[in-house]
Design an enzyme around this catalytic site. Structure first.
Site, PDB file in Angstrom:
ATOM      1  CE  LYS A 110     -50.837  39.129  49.788  1.00  0.00           C
ATOM      2  NZ  LYS A 110     -50.836  39.124  48.314  1.00  0.00           N
TER       3      LYS A 110
ATOM      4  N   PRO B  21     -45.721  32.067  52.963  1.00  0.00           N
ATOM      5  CG  PRO B  21     -44.155  31.252  51.443  1.00  0.00           C
ATOM      6  CD  PRO B  21     -45.618  31.408  51.664  1.00  0.00           C
ATOM      7  CD  GLU B  22     -46.373  38.968  50.613  1.00  0.00           C
ATOM      8  OE1 GLU B  22     -46.242  40.172  50.425  1.00  0.00           O
ATOM      9  OE2 GLU B  22     -47.012  38.217  49.853  1.00  0.00           O
TER      10      GLU B  22
ATOM     11  NE  ARG C 278     -44.453  62.410  73.094  1.00  0.00           N
ATOM     12  CZ  ARG C 278     -44.016  62.675  71.859  1.00  0.00           C
ATOM     13  NH1 ARG C 278     -44.745  63.411  71.061  1.00  0.00           N
ATOM     14  NH2 ARG C 278     -42.867  62.210  71.450  1.00  0.00           N
TER      15      ARG C 278
END
Ligand SMILES: [Zn+2]
Length: 251
Positions: A53, A2-3, A234
């Protein structure tokens, strides 16, 4: 797992922000102390990926923000203008969407990258001599506005703060380093430090030139100009009257 699923779903949802310059906020006090927002605000989010993770958010300038959701953490994506309840750790605002991370998360900038950074503009007091030494060790035909965004020379000055600090120091972002005196360079660096620390301390204020193209300069009423600068293209903002000198090559 699930993680892992949750992480991959989060990474997928956050793709709507990739490629955009994002406004970065860290409303949660435990996130605010990490001083991420001043380093990341206004940078382009280059990618979001789930690895193991961790969710890795890569920003222009070589910054990699690692977020680990642990058990309760989660990312949500809203439409701009939606009301966000609670106190997120991190908020990334793009043009049409807002990504927000909630609850018990780990947030840190990649350490390997931190080792390659120049002196920290947020140090209190800032080590202006060390920053100047790095800037003087650089090619002196490089434009000062471009050099100030080079994280290997001075760490932490975002695009907004570059524009505001140079305006306050009355230095055109287009002047080559060799034509900028030590005094002017020092003033621009001290202004950047002062403005950015003020922001950390919650001092209110608004931009004088940043994203104000065509609007009158608050000092002299001359219309603010803008033009992309450096390899990252930029957007630089400056007052052609208060910040005289070189102009961009707009061939
Ligand atoms: Zn002006």
């Amino acid at each position: 797992m699930p993680e892992g699923d949750a992480l991959h779903r989060a990474a997928r949802r956050l793709q709507v922000l990739v490629g955009q310059q994002v406004e970065v906020e860290t409303p949660h006090p435990r996130a605010a102390v990490k001083q991420l927002a001043p380093r990341l605000d206004g940078r382009r989010l280059e990618s979001v990926e789930a690895i193991g993770k961790n969710l890795l958010l890569r920003f222009e300038g070589g910054y990699v923000l690692r977020s680990h959701l642990r058990m309760k953490g989660r990312w949500r994506v809203f439409r701009s203008g939606s009301q966000i309840f609670g106190v997120p750790w991190l908020v990334l605002r793009g043009k049409e969407h807002v990504g927000a991370m909630f609850n018990g998360a780990v947030l840190e900038l990649d350490r390997g990258i931190a080792r390659r950074l120049g002196p920290d503009i947020l140090a209190d007091p800032p080590n202006v001599d060390a920053m100047q030494a790095r800037l003087r060790g650089e090619q002196q035909d490089r434009a000062v506005g471009d050099a100030l965004l080079d994280q290997g020379l001075v760490a932490g000055i975002g695009n907004l703060w570059k524009a505001e600090a140079l305006w306050r120091a009355r230095v055109s972002p287009w002047r080559p380093l060799r034509d900028v005196s030590d005094e002017e360079l020092g003033e621009a660096l001290r202004e950047a430090n002062r403005l950015m620390r003020g922001r950390l301390d919650g001092v209110p204020g608004h931009a004088q030139v940043y994203r104000r193209k065509g609007r009158p300069c608050p000092r002299c009423n001359t219309p603010i100009r803008s033009w992309p600068q450096g390899d990252g293209a930029r957007m630089a903002y400056w007052c052609p009257e208060c910040q005289r000198g070189e102009e961009p090559k707009t061939a």
